[in-house]
Design a protein around this motif. Structure first.
Motif, mmCIF file in Angstrom:
data_model
loop_
_atom_site.group_PDB
_atom_site.id
_atom_site.type_symbol
_atom_site.label_atom_id
_atom_site.label_comp_id
_atom_site.label_asym_id
_atom_site.label_seq_id
_atom_site.Cartn_x
_atom_site.Cartn_y
_atom_site.Cartn_z
ATOM 1 N N GLY A 164 1.236 -1.248 -0.013
ATOM 2 C CA GLY A 164 0.070 -0.013 0.135
ATOM 3 C C GLY A 164 1.075 1.397 0.108
ATOM 4 N N HIS A 165 1.209 0.866 -1.004
ATOM 5 C CA HIS A 165 2.983 2.626 -0.982
ATOM 6 C C HIS A 165 2.841 3.940 -1.604
ATOM 7 N N PHE A 166 2.255 4.545 -1.257
ATOM 8 C CA PHE A 166 1.725 5.477 -2.539
ATOM 9 C C PHE A 166 3.069 6.338 -3.121
ATOM 10 N N ASN A 167 2.496 6.822 -4.036
ATOM 11 C CA ASN A 167 4.101 7.795 -4.237
ATOM 12 C C ASN A 167 3.701 9.844 -3.897
ATOM 13 N N THR A 168 4.198 9.556 -2.971
ATOM 14 C CA THR A 168 4.579 10.914 -1.973
ATOM 15 C C THR A 168 4.906 11.891 -2.990
ATOM 16 N N ALA A 169 6.118 11.327 -4.305
ATOM 17 C CA ALA A 169 6.812 12.362 -4.845
ATOM 18 C C ALA A 169 5.854 12.931 -6.076
ATOM 19 N N ASN A 170 4.379 12.210 -5.818
ATOM 20 C CA ASN A 170 3.737 13.207 -6.754
ATOM 21 C C ASN A 170 3.211 14.928 -6.076
ATOM 22 N N PHE A 229 -3.063 16.194 0.131
ATOM 23 C CA PHE A 229 -3.443 14.857 0.936
ATOM 24 C C PHE A 229 -3.432 13.979 -0.009
ATOM 25 N N MET A 230 -4.369 14.350 -1.444
ATOM 26 C CA MET A 230 -4.368 13.635 -2.294
ATOM 27 C C MET A 230 -3.308 12.288 -2.757
ATOM 28 N N SER A 231 -2.072 12.337 -2.498
ATOM 29 C CA SER A 231 -1.332 12.074 -2.707
ATOM 30 C C SER A 231 -0.121 11.471 -1.160
ATOM 31 N N ASN A 232 -1.335 11.419 -0.383
ATOM 32 C CA ASN A 232 -0.566 10.491 0.555
ATOM 33 C C ASN A 232 -1.595 10.976 2.054
#
Length: 652
Positions: A164-170, A229-232
């Motif tokens: 469940g990793h998120f692309n927080t760099a986006n 908040f959407m990216s993380n």
């Protein structure tokens, strides 16, 4: 060997390998030599011009597959040559070469081949995705992802984002300075035509009659700040950040709710559908990241697609925040409290409402999204269960070949309604219409059986009390009316114009059943005997009344007034009606007036009696003697009438 591989001569390569194995006395050395020559030939193919590279690559790959099948090389070499070609080719050439991989997916998925090439295929696809631009090469990226979804087993952990990793760099970049955003928003919302014409840049579209949405600098910052908040989404479990998210999201949803998009006309919707149907898969589609210019936000909020993107983002985040996910760290207590969960639920309903109001086809889009989110929920539950293999739940037996059922030729004489029960029901009788008309399907009783009990109850000799008679039951009255209407000729009879309509259904049905019984052989004898007895009883009553009248005449003096000789005047009738007012019901029975009870509820008894007496007097010449002879059937009424007439005669 090099010449045989270059000419793709499999037989010559086999002979050379046999000779080499005899000299080297080690099969692995010969196999490694063949593999090395195949890979070197692959690099030579990579040097070919773009026009012929795909065809040469197909031939070389097919030759390498034949070598692998005959045991001249290992199972991973055919794909390894393709991997070398992809690494040394341009993006456009890779699009052509990738079709070779797509066409041979079934070969790669064979049990013996899968283990050898799975990691290599996954590695080369990931390398390609790193080289491609997600916005400029979206179609090719989709081809690669679709291929991986078909090639890798469903339980492959690398394809499900198990952790469940998120692309927080986006990160979404937008103007956070007050002066620049305020200036641009002021220009964008200017209503003067000169300003509009000056500020429209190359590539922008000026929309006519578009509803203007006023966006403040604060709203601009609130809208684009939601993207972090959407990216993380995990950051929303922190109380302070959730409060910021709640404030900004509420402001954006309120703005969208107060500025709903206008519903397009029927002609516009039809034109849009025609345009959608004409689109083909070859159409060029460009997917860009959000454009965050302050000048564009008022126009973006007027665009239905832009609104849908944002609302879909919000719904996905809402589902993640409330879902039970195995990979959420338990130590961080990533759970919403009751107030936060209620706010998320309310916002989700509001987003679905806004989606249904966003045309075109808002309701169908909302329903489709709900089905997608349900699938996403099921996918999440499957990941929580550690991605169990669906093959374990499948049938353990070997798959049988599908046997085509023999077609039964159409026979018009044999009726087949689809199911055996319906066919049996329809073929129960040869003539269905005649079977429906059969006597055994007539469930209504005969008229004689139906009226037998009511006739006995009407017989005075049976002494049945009024409250126990069947005719008092409303259900019986309904059934009697239906049956008599169908089988009794006297149910509908021609009435005189002056006759009042029948309002007492009870008396009407009794009279109709009695008259109907006269035409039935079973009841004829009994009714004649009953009428004969009633006639004899009536004559006895009349004789008794006459004797009383004669006795009263003899007792009276010769000078006594004669009440029968005078003509009945209006005054006499009025006095007579006043005296008979207390016996209005009996008077109505004497004159056979059926609707007396209903009339007496609405009219005073004296008025009713006067009306009845006047009508009778007009028809019978106003004779007092004839009136008394008519009233003789009721002793009490005739005695009152006799006394009243004598009293009137004496007073005059």
């Amino acid at each position: 060997m090099e010449v045989a591989i270059e000419n793709r001569n499999l037989d010559a390569l086999k002979e050379l390998c046999k000779a080499e194995k005899k000299l080297a006395k080690d099969d692995e050395i010969v196999t490694a030599k063949v593999e090395n020559l195949l890979k070197r030939r692959g690099f030579k193919v990579a040097e070919q011009p773009s026009a012929t590279k795909e065809e040469m690559a197909r031939r070389h790959f097919a030759f390498a597959m034949n070598c692998m099948r005959t045991g001249l090389c290992s199972k991973g070499i055919p794909y390894s040559t393709l991997q070398d070609l992809l690494e040394t080719s341009s993006i456009d050439e890779c699009k052509q070469l990738f079709s070779i991989i797509e066409e041979n997916i079934n070969e790669f998925k064979q049990p013996g081949m899968m283990d050898s090439v799975q990691n290599a295929i996954l590695r080369s696809c990931n390398d390609l995705l790193r080289r491609l631009s997600r916005t400029a090469e979206t179609s090719f990226c989709g081809r690669i992802m679709f291929f991986l979804s078909r090639f890798l087993p469903l339980t492959e952990k690398s394809g499900v984002n198990f952790m469940g990793h998120f692309n927080t760099a986006n990160a979404t970049v937008y103007d956070e300075t007050d002066t620049e955003s305020e200036a641009l928003l002021t220009v964008a919302t200017s209503s003067t035509p000169a300003a509009e014409s000056e500020d429209i840049e190359v590539g922008e579209i000026e929309e006519d009659n578009a509803k203007e949405i006023t966006v403040t600098p604060e709203m601009y910052r609130q809208f684009w700040s939601l993207q972090k908040f959407m990216s993380n989404p995990n950051s929303l479990y922190e109380k302070d950040k959730f409060a910021v998210f709640k404030r900004d999201l509420s402001a954006v949803l309120s703005l969208m709710t107060s500025n709903k998009l206008e519903k397009p006309s029927a002609e516009e919707e039809e034109a849009a559908e025609r345009k959608e149907r004409k689109k083909t898969s070859a159409d060029d589609v460009f997917f860009a990241k959000y454009l965050t210019s302050p000048k564009l936000l008022p126009l973006q909020l007027n665009d239905s697609s832009f609104r849908r993107y944002f609302l879909m983002q919000s719904i996905v985040i809402f589902q993640y925040l409330t879902a039970e996910c195995k990979f959420k760290p338990a130590s961080k207590k990533m759970v919403l409290n009751e107030e936060q969960a209620k706010y998320i639920s309310d916002c989700e309903e509001k987003c679905y409402r806004l989606l249904s109001d966003t045309m075109p086809r808002g309701n169908s889009f909302k329903d489709s999204l709900k089905r997608i989110m349900q699938r996403e929920h099921e996918w999440n539950m499957w990941k929580n269960a550690n991605c169990p293999d669906f093959a374990e739940k499948a049938d353990k037996g070997a798959m049988q070949m599908y046997k085509k059922k023999t077609r039964t030729p159409f026979n018009p004489t044999n009726l087949d309604l689809g199911t055996p029960e319906l066919t049996k029901l329809w073929n129960y009788e040869p003539d269905v219409l005649a079977a429906c008309r059969a006597d055994k399907r007539k469930f209504s009783p005969s008229l004689a059986n139906f009226i037998r009990d009511p006739l006995d109850e009407m017989d005075p000799e049976q002494q049945v009390e009024e409250q126990y008679k069947s005719i008092n039951d409303s259900a019986f009255q309904w059934r009697a009316a239906r049956l008599l209407m169908a089988k009794s000729p006297g149910y509908i009879s021609k009435q005189e114009k002056s006759a009042e309509p029948t309002t007492n259904i009870k008396e009407f049905l009794e009279r109709t059943m009695y008259n109907s019984a006269k035409n039935i052989d079973e009841f004829k004898a009994g009714i004649e005997a009953r009428e004969k007895k009633e006639e004899e009883a009536r004559k006895k009553v009349e004789e008794s009344l006459k004797r009383k009248l004669d006795t009263s005449k003899a007792k009276s003096s010769t000078s006594s007034p004669n009440p029968y000789a005078d003509t009945l005047s209006d005054e006499t009738l009025a006095q007579l009606a006043a005296d008979l007012a207390g016996h209005a019901k009996q008077l109505a029975e004497v004159f056979s007036i059926g609707s007396a009870e209903e009339t007496l509820k609405k009219t005073p008894a004296k008025t009713f009696c006067l009306k009845v007496l006047k009508e009778w007097a007009e028809k019978n010449g106003r004779s007092g003697k004839a009136l008394l002879n008519t009233l003789i059937s009721d002793i009490e009424v005739v005695e009152i009438a006799q006394k009243s007439l004598r009293k009137i005669q004496e007073s005059t």
